[in-house]
Design an enzyme around this catalytic site. Structure first.
Site, short mmCIF file in Angstrom:
data_model
loop_
_atom_site.label_atom_id
_atom_site.label_comp_id
_atom_site.label_asym_id
_atom_site.label_seq_id
_atom_site.Cartn_x
_atom_site.Cartn_y
_atom_site.Cartn_z
N ASN A 224 -41.67 -9.89 -3.12
CA ASN A 224 -41.22 -11.35 -3.29
C ASN A 224 -39.73 -11.17 -2.79
OD1 ASN A 224 -43.79 -13.56 -3.37
ND2 ASN A 224 -44.30 -11.83 -4.67
N ALA B 230 -45.25 -6.82 -7.32
CA ALA B 230 -45.26 -8.36 -6.68
C ALA B 230 -44.05 -9.09 -6.66
CB ALA B 230 -46.28 -9.13 -7.39
N SER C 39 -50.40 -15.94 2.07
CA SER C 39 -49.87 -16.57 0.68
C SER C 39 -50.51 -16.62 -0.29
CB SER C 39 -49.41 -17.69 1.44
OG SER C 39 -48.42 -18.24 0.93
N CYS D 62 -52.37 -10.14 -6.73
CA CYS D 62 -52.94 -9.70 -8.40
C CYS D 62 -53.50 -10.55 -9.45
CB CYS D 62 -51.20 -10.06 -9.14
SG CYS D 62 -49.63 -9.87 -7.93
#
Ligand code: FAD
Ligand code: NAD
Length: 443
Positions: free
Chosen positions: A303, A299, A38, A42
């Site tokens: 997600n 990203a 988690s 980036c």
């Protein structure tokens, strides 16, 4: 219901959290072969550049926090096999050395991508690095001590961001790119050149059309990069020449891959094998503009795919809407952003596309610190459909790419953009924002 997730970063942990919310009773277990879950990969270039305090700052939720939510987290556990008939996985516990067999009702593959490692980069020399995960960042940080000369190979997303970070740390930087320009996969040539000019203005020695032959070293430490055009001396080498989806487990389980080489799924993130889902960088998805399957590992989509998979694995119904091909990166004082198709993309696809370029200022020219902004807007001749935008400009100014991205999701026209009621006050834009000016010229 036992939900098993392989990979504990963006897609995997989003899926775990959503599945927990969807079904409070489900047993959810995440297997992560590394020691971190988690976190925002980036942010790695910004830790290394000094803009972010440390690697811990990148962690969104610790294993303890996830466990408190009733999500099992097994660090140092590598999943090495999938038996889709028995609905079990094989797991290697790195610490104990034990091999475990674990059952699942639903399995999510959220294994991400790995860095490409050309033959010349397969070396034991210290000072040679790839950048994908926090331990890579920590290894680079260790190599930075005493390093003076860096050579970054590959001028894509990572190479450009790392050139910026390494200059911020006071190293001299040579950036090698085998293509004719930097940022080749993201922008049209005119906009690539703006990025290159910014790199050069900050003393990055950019060498395009330059292939690497080998690495040189002494006493186990790298000393340089031998190119087709000569030797680049370096005590730190970052290799950032692209990525490939991690699909070994998928293939072993009989999961179909798409033409892009990434895992093929439907909008519910289901693979062709019942009970097995895939999400994140290892997975392809629909492009909203072209309606084709693409592999664009970023990203937000990781997600979002994870979230969709989590809901569905836990008995709900969610769909991944696809991507518009939006991307953004920082290069020193500039930002560069794109969404949809570039003119080059459209030409490659055989579309009848046309682009306009507008150079303006990021806010009213009479207000202090107005900076140049360059916008290219691309549309389809005849239909007037909006196809894409590219922006290069100072600071946050290029974030207005999101206006175009939102419209692309609605398959809007150039005229729709022109008619949009965009915010205006002198410190933020011209009364006719640069996007409206471009749309007016294109429509
Ligand atoms: P990953 O983050 O790769 O996680 C996959 C995890 O699966 C890994 O931890 C891996 O150890 C684990 N795993 C793999 N195989 C196994 C196995 N067999 N058993 C157990 N565990 C396994 N995207 C943006 O949109 N904007 C940015 O600015 C940006 N910057 C980036 C900068 C860097 C330096 C890097 C490396 C990436 C950047 N990205 C950016 C991309 C973004 O980080 C990824 O899109 C995102 O992390 C993908 O998440 P994921 O969960 O799909 O895969
Ligand atoms: P990339 O595909 O973006 O760039 C690789 C570059 O290396 C290309 O320009 C390519 O022409 C060049 N290259 C390939 N082989 C070479 C060689 N032998 N010598 C010299 N140049 C060579 O890949 P990357 O930068 O390694 O990784 C990018 C991935 O990381 C993206 O897909 C994205 O998921 C993620 N990322 C995104 C951001 C962002 O969104 N701001 C930032 C960093 C990383």
């Amino acid at each position: 219901m036992r939900i098993v997730i392989v990979g504990g970063v963006a897609a995997g942990m989003s899926a775990a959290s959503r599945a927990r919310r969807q079904d409070p009773e489900a047993q959810i277990v995440v297997f992560e072969r590394g020691d971190w879950i988690s976190y925002g990969a980036c942010g790695l270039p910004y830790v290394l550049g000094g803009d972010v305090k440390d690697f811990d700052a990148l962690v969104a939720r610790t294993p303890a926090q996830m466990r408190a939510r009733g999500i099992g987290v097994r660090l140092g556990h590598e999943v090495t096999g999938v038996d889709s008939t028995a609905a079990t996985i094989t797991v290697q516990d790195r610490v104990s050395g034990q091999t475990l067999t674990e059952p699942y009702d639903r399995l999510l593959l959220a294994t991400g991508v790995s860095a490409l490692r050309p033959d010349w980069a397969q070396t034991d020399l210290s000072g040679v690095h790839f950048l994908r995960e926090i331990p890579d960042g920590q290894a680079i940080e260790a190599s930075l001590k005493g390093a003076r000369r860096a050579c970054v190979v590959g001028a894509g997303y990572i190479g450009i961001e790392m050139a910026d970070a390494l200059r911020a740390r006071g190293l001299s930087v040579v950036l090698l790119e085998k293509a004719p320009e930097v940022a080749g996969r993201m922008l049209d040539p005119e906009y690539q050149r703006l990025v290159r000019a910014e790199l050069e203005q900050h003393d990055v020695d950019v060498r395009c059309n330059t292939g690497v032959v080998s690495l040189t070293g002494r006493d186990g430490r790298v000393t340089g990069v031998q190119t087709e055009d000569g030797l680049v001396r370096a005590d730190l080498v970052i290799v950032a020449v692209g990525i490939q989806p991690r699909t070994e487990l998928a293939r072993a389980a009989g999961v179909r891959l798409g033409k892009s080489g990434a895992v093929a799924v439907n909008a519910r993130q289901e693979t062709n094998v019942p009970g097995i889902y895939s999400a994140g960088d290892n997975t392809e998805c629909i492009h909203r503009v072209t309606r084709r399957k693409v592999h664009i590992p970023l990203a937000l989509s990781a997600n979002r795919m994870g979230r969709v998979a989590g809901v569905n694995m836990a008995g709900g119904d969610a769909r991944f809407p696809g991507v518009a091909g939006t991307g953004i990166f920082k290069v020193f004082e500039l930002g560069a952003a794109r969404t949809g198709l570039t003119q080059t993309d459209a030409d490659t696809l055989g579309l009848n596309a046309v682009s306009v370029d507008v150079k303006s200022t990021d806010h009213a020219g009479y207000y202090r610190d107005a900076q140049p902004i360059f916008v290219r807007l691309t549309g389809e001749r005849g239909s007037g459909r909006l196809l894409g935008a590219q922006l290069v400009g100072c600071g946050d100014s290029v974030k207005r790419v999101d206006v175009v991205a939102a419209l692309l999701h609605r398959r809007a026209s150039v005229q729709d953009l022109f008619e949009s009621d965009l915010a205006y006050a002198p410190p933020y834009s011209g009364v006719w924002d640069v996007l409206l000016v471009a749309a007016d010229r294109l429509s």
